[in-house]
Design a protein around this motif. Structure first.
Motif, short mmCIF file in Angstrom:
data_model
loop_
_atom_site.label_atom_id
_atom_site.label_comp_id
_atom_site.label_asym_id
_atom_site.label_seq_id
_atom_site.Cartn_x
_atom_site.Cartn_y
_atom_site.Cartn_z
N GLU A 56 -9.49 0.80 3.65
CA GLU A 56 -9.63 -0.60 3.23
C GLU A 56 -11.08 -1.04 3.36
O GLU A 56 -11.75 -0.71 4.36
N ARG A 57 -11.53 -1.76 2.38
CA ARG A 57 -12.86 -2.36 2.43
C ARG A 57 -12.80 -3.82 2.02
O ARG A 57 -11.96 -4.21 1.20
N PHE A 80 0.83 -1.21 0.00
CA PHE A 80 0.00 0.00 0.00
C PHE A 80 0.86 1.26 0.00
O PHE A 80 0.52 2.26 -0.62
N ARG A 107 -5.78 2.52 -6.27
CA ARG A 107 -6.48 1.42 -5.60
C ARG A 107 -5.76 0.12 -5.94
O ARG A 107 -5.23 -0.04 -7.04
N ALA A 151 -10.15 -8.15 -0.69
CA ALA A 151 -10.24 -6.80 -0.13
C ALA A 151 -9.62 -5.82 -1.11
O ALA A 151 -8.97 -6.21 -2.09
N GLU A 152 -9.83 -4.53 -0.86
CA GLU A 152 -9.16 -3.51 -1.66
C GLU A 152 -8.84 -2.32 -0.78
O GLU A 152 -9.54 -2.04 0.21
N VAL A 153 -7.76 -1.62 -1.15
CA VAL A 153 -7.31 -0.45 -0.40
C VAL A 153 -7.18 0.72 -1.36
O VAL A 153 -6.57 0.60 -2.43
N ARG A 161 -6.68 -4.06 -5.41
CA ARG A 161 -7.58 -5.13 -4.95
C ARG A 161 -6.77 -6.41 -4.88
O ARG A 161 -5.91 -6.66 -5.73
#
Length: 288
Positions: free
Chosen positions: A242-243, A137, A205, A221-223, A207
């Motif tokens: 993050e989701r 990240f 982004r 997940a993705e940030v 993923r």
């Protein structure tokens, strides 16, 4: 079910060893925009973070979150030594992680809790996954074309462009699908989708699959990264969100960079232990 099907469609098969010249050119352009040439001159990097986990995710993924120890953190990177160390402070005390990668292997990880090394497999697997994720990240395409090149084989191909919203801004992005072997943490392999904006060529982004931990295998997940600042010739993101995408869409974590400095001169011996020593010990220089 529609959410799961949409997520599956976002990871089309990438054949092992397949390298798209178009994707590699784009990835190198993004690495250049992030400051890969300046990054390669750095001997060491010190970073600090603060943030918040959403309440539900600790119930869903207690091993990954490790809420008792994961509060604010200090991190130390030796890019040329392929070594990352993290010092966390939480309500249960101190957690220290040392993550070392090696060419074409998953590498190793050590974890200390309040000064005592643990051999717990779940905790070590989770720590390796988190350490690799945070480095990805922070440095994005720089790692994918530079520091990780000696550690992992990457197959890649282009995907259709997308418009995404990151923070409060929209970005038209070119998209690359990657398969990393070894994957993140101690996973044998993982799939990534990297979103690179067309204006500044920054990674907005990423993923990724989470196959390095039994309890997250099959999850995605993705940030999002934004708030970039230019320090020491490198474009560093300072804001992160993050989701979870699969098994259920869910926001899980918001954090921000609080400090950063480089070239202190610490060595592997200063960070490969239960606490930082020497020139690695002081907190990262505050950004405020």
């Amino acid at each position: 079910m529609p959410a799961l099907e949409g997520c599956a469609a976002s990871f089309p098969a990438v054949a092992d060893g397949a390298i798209s010249l178009q994707s590699m050119t784009l990835l190198r352009a993004s690495a250049a925009a992030h400051g890969v040439h300046a990054y390669e001159t750095l001997t060491d990097v010190s970073v600090s973070y603060a943030g918040e986990w959403r309440a539900l995710v600790n119930t869903l993924q207690p091993d990954l979150v490790d809420a008792g120890f994961r509060g604010h953190s200090q991190e130390r990177l030796l890019p040329r030594g392929h070594l990352v160390a993290q010092a966390y402070t939480g309500p249960k005390g101190r957690k220290q992680v040392v993550r070392r990668t090696a060419a074409a292997k998953a590498g190793g990880v050590r974890v200390w809790l309040n000064g005592q090394e643990t051999r717990d497999g779940n905790r070590r697997n989770a720590a390796a996954l988190v350490a690799d994720g945070y480095t990805l990240f922070l440095c994005g395409p720089i790692l994918l074309v530079a520091a990780w090149a000696a550690d992992r084989q990457a197959a890649m191909q282009p995907a259709p462009p997308q418009r995404i919203t990151v923070g409060d801004q929209q970005h038209e992005c070119d998209v690359i699908q990657l398969r990393l072997t070894p994957g993140l943490g101690l996973s044998r392999t993982d799939q990534l989708t990297v979103f690179i904006d067309r204006q500044e060529r920054l990674m907005r982004r990423v993923r990724f699959t989470l196959d390095g931990l039994d309890s997250t295998r099959g999850a995605v997940a993705e940030v999002d990264t934004w708030g970039h600042v230019t320090l020491h010739g490198v474009r560093w993101p300072t804001r992160f969100h993050e989701r979870l995408i699969r098994p259920i869409p869910l926001p899980v974590h918001d954090w921000h960079m609080t400090g950063l400095d480089v070239n202190r001169g610490f060595t592997a011996a200063d960070i490969d232990a239960a606490e930082f020593a020497g020139s690695a010990a002081a907190p990262a220089t505050s950004l405020t």
